[in-house]
Design a protein around this motif. Structure first.
Motif, short mmCIF file in Angstrom:
data_model
loop_
_atom_site.label_atom_id
_atom_site.label_comp_id
_atom_site.label_asym_id
_atom_site.label_seq_id
_atom_site.Cartn_x
_atom_site.Cartn_y
_atom_site.Cartn_z
N PRO A 1 -34.92 -26.11 -15.02
CA PRO A 1 -35.42 -25.76 -13.68
C PRO A 1 -36.42 -26.80 -13.18
O PRO A 1 -36.96 -27.58 -13.96
N HIS A 2 -36.63 -26.81 -11.85
CA HIS A 2 -37.59 -27.73 -11.28
C HIS A 2 -38.98 -27.11 -11.30
O HIS A 2 -39.53 -26.72 -10.28
N SER A 3 -39.51 -27.07 -12.47
CA SER A 3 -40.83 -26.45 -12.63
C SER A 3 -41.57 -27.18 -13.74
O SER A 3 -40.96 -27.64 -14.71
N PRO A 4 -42.89 -27.31 -13.64
CA PRO A 4 -43.65 -27.98 -14.68
C PRO A 4 -43.43 -27.34 -16.04
O PRO A 4 -43.52 -28.00 -17.07
N SER A 5 -43.15 -26.06 -16.05
CA SER A 5 -42.98 -25.40 -17.34
C SER A 5 -41.81 -25.99 -18.13
O SER A 5 -41.80 -25.95 -19.34
N ALA A 6 -40.86 -26.58 -17.38
CA ALA A 6 -39.68 -27.15 -18.02
C ALA A 6 -40.08 -28.24 -19.01
O ALA A 6 -39.59 -28.27 -20.13
N TRP A 7 -40.99 -29.11 -18.61
CA TRP A 7 -41.39 -30.18 -19.54
C TRP A 7 -42.51 -29.74 -20.47
O TRP A 7 -42.63 -30.20 -21.59
N GLN A 8 -43.34 -28.80 -19.94
CA GLN A 8 -44.47 -28.37 -20.76
C GLN A 8 -44.01 -27.65 -22.03
O GLN A 8 -44.70 -27.65 -23.04
N VAL B 1 -54.08 -33.71 -23.68
CA VAL B 1 -54.50 -35.03 -23.18
C VAL B 1 -54.08 -35.20 -21.73
O VAL B 1 -54.86 -35.62 -20.87
N ALA B 2 -52.80 -34.80 -21.45
CA ALA B 2 -52.27 -34.94 -20.10
C ALA B 2 -53.05 -34.07 -19.12
O ALA B 2 -53.41 -34.53 -18.03
N LEU B 3 -53.32 -32.85 -19.52
CA LEU B 3 -54.05 -31.94 -18.63
C LEU B 3 -55.48 -32.45 -18.39
O LEU B 3 -55.99 -32.40 -17.27
N TYR C 1 -54.20 -41.42 -14.13
CA TYR C 1 -53.40 -40.43 -14.84
C TYR C 1 -52.35 -41.21 -15.58
O TYR C 1 -51.35 -41.66 -15.03
N GLU C 2 -52.62 -41.40 -16.85
CA GLU C 2 -51.73 -42.25 -17.65
C GLU C 2 -51.93 -41.94 -19.12
O GLU C 2 -53.06 -41.96 -19.60
N GLN C 3 -50.85 -41.62 -19.80
CA GLN C 3 -50.95 -41.35 -21.23
C GLN C 3 -49.60 -41.47 -21.89
O GLN C 3 -48.57 -41.35 -21.24
N GLU C 4 -49.68 -41.75 -23.17
CA GLU C 4 -48.46 -41.76 -23.96
C GLU C 4 -48.34 -40.36 -24.58
O GLU C 4 -49.27 -39.92 -25.25
N VAL C 5 -47.23 -39.72 -24.28
CA VAL C 5 -47.08 -38.36 -24.80
C VAL C 5 -45.77 -38.23 -25.57
O VAL C 5 -44.81 -38.95 -25.31
N ARG C 6 -45.80 -37.31 -26.51
CA ARG C 6 -44.60 -37.12 -27.34
C ARG C 6 -43.87 -35.84 -26.92
O ARG C 6 -44.51 -34.82 -26.64
#
Lengths: 125, 757
Positions: free
Chosen positions: B191-198, B208-210, B225-230
């Motif tokens: 879905p097009h929602s932040p929860s999809a990637w979270q 870190v992102a938050l 707003y920049e970070q390396e995330v896994r």
């Protein structure tokens, strides 16, 4: 030994002419003496003679045609019959050799000419 | 048909013939356009089939009505849609909107609607007619372009990366298909929602992102707003994504409305980095104690690692010192900086090898010569991410190189300024190197055909053969030395002292180094000296002869005189004495001439103003007592009678000798003897001509005219034989000359004298 009858003196110097003539007269007063004051004059004179002189007394250093030049010209004669005695002020070896290279040059005399020198020349005839 | 649909409605009664209506519907369908209308009187809503399809609804089952269609809109757009429609119905206002609808499958799509009111003849609004169009692709494309622009503006390289577009207030976030591809999903699955990637991000990284997000918001976008995330990949593996973003819309209260950003898959890079770090550590370990320093530039993060050895080379004592590319740039020698930055650029963009030498500033301020090599790493899309390599301290080599270079420059300078001819030949006699002096011997147009050629054909064949023989000797024996006289291509004849020395080249081929000194001048002086020596020898011989000869004769003659006197012959004695006296007088004259010559050779006389006419008059006066003077007619013609500036004594000697000769050697056989003196100017010279009709000079003697001890006139001889020799010498000293001219009768001497300015 043959008797000398005629001598030609080739010299530019008056004193030497007298000295040579006095020596010849003392040796044999009967000798006929001819004179020339340079090579060319001598050649011209020889040309006119019926009988060539027995001896030519030749000075090396002369104005006009000198002794060496005379020898060169004289050697071209068909038969150079006179014997030549050189008269020189100094006894310089190179000069002497050059002159004695001609077969008709028999004697090389250092000036002044003496009576005795003529006896030696006569012995060569 | 020239009318729009609206026009056709105005001009024709409603409810057209069935056929016309069908063709209109068909046209709309083809254009992908839906349309709708509301009869204001009945508030009845009509949809064309396309409107159903755009909503994902079935025309058979769904019944559109004014009170239920608002729900079809995206919650955020619902209000806007209702308001516009109510205004149109109440006031007949036309409208146009681009809003989002939510389809039955849950997907959101952008639609555009444009509506107008229709009025009856009395001006009363009777209906609203609108077109309805799915513009989702168009809008998404627009957004994509916007994001790309933003990405570009914010220096986010979006090419090949995923992107996202988050409508913060709506909890709606569009993730580009690339993002889901990175994580192994199909876009439809999520879905097009932040929860999809979270749901998929590692918890620590989400924090870190938050955290970054909050900082970004609170700093009004200043904090990056920049970070390396896994993320967890669909297949269970870990994926590292570089996530960057920026708020692009704020409301009036400073709340963030919309944020866009990119996703970059750096999993691969991370792996390489890890590998690199490991190998670097290993390498570091391996080279500890060696002279090699290491560096590692993380291009993306702009961090620069310098190993301890690297730091040591440039004198950094602080082990905790962290470098940056800017520091590297700063430390580069200003002359090297542009070159090195270009080399780095060429390596990372064109993959050209990076192997360079440069100067880095030491902490003490001086520069250290560095030899650096490096290799970049590019990601799958060709973007450079790191560059690492090693450095050597080559200061010592470089300095000796510089010293060598300077020595070489000095040597070249020496060769250049050397007037000696310096050249090198190979075994085929080709000139492989030559200095300017040597090349200058060739005509200008030929100078580029010297190096690489034998140029043998430019020389006389005999001379060439001779110098080639010397070349061969040098090659054979190692050395040749010769004095040679060569006519060079520039038409100058030179005498050279030439030395040729064999030597071995780098590849063991043999050459000869040749140096030729121009000794033409020296040779000339030597020749002159030889001639002078010869003259001196001749002089000594002649002098001894001419001095001794009259002495010997006089002595002998005096003996004869004595004998004559003893015998009483006085007359003869006296005449002989005159001869002796004359002889001694000439001897005295000779000695006096010899003294004059010595004086001529050894003294530098002063320049004075001389009146030539006066000198001639004086000389004639002096000789007036000579024999024959009375018999001679003297003619003097002075076309040039100005004073001359020269050594007077020399000129007197010349005039006196020539005049006395003319008197002495007059031709007594001629009835009239004459001597003519004429002066004339010829350019910058004055000529004095002495002509007589005397005895002349015999032809064969003319070449010896001006040599020592030459007398030409037997019987009339009373000169020393030095007169004309002295005349010539004197004229040489004055810069003048004398020439004998052949005349039919007598003698003509032409003396030329230089005219001073």
């Amino acid at each position: 030994m043959k008797k000398i009858s005629t001598i030609l003196i080739v010299d530019d110097n008056k004193s030497d002419h007298i000295i040579s003539q006095v020596a010849i007269r003392k040796y044999d007063a009967s000798i006929n003496v001819l004179t020339a004051y340079d090579g060319q004059e001598a050649l011209d004179l020889l040309e006119t003679l019926d009988t060539p002189p027995d001896v030519i007394l030749l000075d090396i250093n002369m104005p006009g045609m000198d002794g060496h030049e005379f020898l060169e010209e004289y050697s071209k004669e068909p038969s150079p019959i006179s014997i030549v005695a050189m008269l020189s002020t100094s006894n310089q070896e190179s000069d002497k050799e050059k002159c004695l290279a001609y077969s008709f040059v028999k004697q090389y005399i250092v000036k002044p000419l003496e009576e005795d020198d003529l006896g030696v020349i006569a012995a060569l005839l | 048909m020239d009318y729009t649909y609206e026009e056709s409605l105005e001009r024709q009664p409603r409810m057209q013939t069935y056929q016309e209506l069908e063709s209109l519907k068909h046209a709309y369908k083809l254009a992908g356009l839906g349309y709708w209308s509301i009869e204001l009187e009945t508030e009845q809503l009509y949809w064309s089939d396309e409107v159903f399809y755009i909503h994902g609804l079935d025309p058979e089952t769904y019944i559109p009505a004014l009170d239920n269609t608002a729900d079809l809109y995206h919650p955020h757009d619902k209000e806007k849609a209702s308001t516009l429609l109510q205004k149109a119905m109440a006031h007949g206002e036309a409208f146009e909107y681009e809003l989002r609808i939510v389809r039955t499958d849950g997907s959101t799509r952008y639609v555009r609607s444009k509506a107008e009111c229709f009025y009856d003849d009395g001006g009363r609004a009777v209906s609203i007619f609108g077109i309805f169009q799915d513009i989702d692709d168009e809008v998404k494309e627009k957004h994509r372009v916007e994001i790309a622009e933003i990405a570009h503006k914010t220096h986010i390289d979006g090419s090949g990366d995923g992107y996202w577009d988050w409508h913060i207030q709506d909890d709606y976030e569009y993730m580009s298909p690339r993002f889901w591809e990175i994580l192994g999903y199909l876009p439809e699955e999520k879905p097009h929602s932040p929860s999809a990637w979270q749901d998929l991000i590692f918890e620590d990284d989400l924090n870190v992102a938050l955290d970054n997000f909050n900082k970004h918001i609170n700093s009004k976008g200043q904090h990056p707003y920049e970070q390396e995330v896994r993320y967890r990949h669909k297949n269970g593996s870990t994926v590292t994504v570089l996530c960057r973003g920026k708020v692009i819309e704020w409301d009036d209260n400073g709340n963030a409305l919309r944020m866009v950003g990119t996703h970059t898959d750096i999993t691969y890079l991370k792996a390489i980095e890890k590998e690199l770090r490991q190998s670097r550590e290993q390498y570091d370990l391996a080279v500890t104690g060696s002279s090699v320093g290491l560096w590692d530039w993380n291009i993306a993060q702009d961090t620069l690692y310098w190993s301890d050895r690297f730091k040591e080379i440039i004198g950094i004592r602080d082990v905790l010192h962290t470098a940056s590319f800017a520091e590297f740039e700063q430390r580069l020698h200003p002359e090297d900086r542009p070159i090195i930055l270009e080399a780095v650029e060429n390596h990372i963009t064109h993959k050209e090898p990076y192997d360079v030498e440069y100067r880095l500033q030491h902490d003490d301020g001086h520069y250290v010569w560095i030899h650096a090599r490096g290799q970049a790493i590019w990601n799958r899309r060709g973007k450079p991410t790191r560059m690492a390599g090693s450095i050597d301290d080559i200061t010592i080599q470089k300095n000796s190189e510089i010293i060598l270079e300077k020595a070489l420059d000095f040597q070249k300078l020496l060769m250049k300024v050397n007037t000696d001819l310096i050249f090198v030949k190979d075994e085929k006699h080709r000139i492989v190197e030559a200095n300017e002096s040597f090349i200058g011997l060739y005509p200008e147009e030929q100078r580029d055909k010297v190096i690489g050629y034998t140029t043998v054909e430019d020389y006389d064949p005999d001379e060439a053969e001779a110098f080639l023989a010397e070349d061969k000797k040098a090659f054979r024996e190692g050395l040749s030395e010769v004095v040679e006289t060569i006519l060079f291509p520039d038409k100058t004849q030179r005498t050279l002292l030439t030395k040729k020395i064999r030597f071995e080249g780098f590849n063991h081929e043999e050459f000869i180094f040749c140096i030729a000194r121009d000794i033409t001048q020296l040779k000339k002086i030597e020749d002159e000296l030889l001639k002078a020596n010869g003259e001196l020898e001749e002089f000594a011989y002649r002098t001894s002869h001419d001095l001794r000869s009259p002495l010997i004769s006089s002595k002998k003659l005096l003996d004869i005189i004595r004998e004559n006197i003893e015998q009483g012959d006085i007359d003869t004695s006296l005449s002989y004495l005159d001869i002796v006296i004359d002889s001694l007088r000439k001897l005295e004259e000779l000695v006096s001439d010899i003294l004059k010559i010595t004086k001529l050779n050894n003294s530098e006389l002063e320049l004075t103003s001389v009146d030539i006419k006066a000198l001639i008059d004086d000389s004639l006066q002096k000789f007036s007592h000579m024999d024959g003077y009375e018999d001679i007619h003297f003619y003097c013609q002075y076309d040039y009678d100005k004073p001359l500036i020269l050594q007077k004594e020399h000129l007197i000697l010349v005039i006196e000798n020539l005049l006395s000769n003319a008197i002495k050697y007059r031709d007594g056989s001629k009835s009239e003897s004459f001597v003519k003196v004429e002066t004339e100017r010829n350019g910058n010279q004055v000529s004095v001509k002495f002509t007589d009709n005397g005895l002349g000079i015999p032809e064969k003697s003319r070449r010896k005219l001006f040599t020592m001890f030459k007398r030409f006139h037997p019987n009339t001889a009373f000169g020393s034989g030095l007169g004309l020799y002295m005349v010539k010498k004197s004229l040489d000293k004055m810069g003048g000359d004398i020439e004998y001219n052949d005349v039919e009768q007598g003698t003509q001497f032409v003396v030329t004298l230089p005219l001073s300015d």
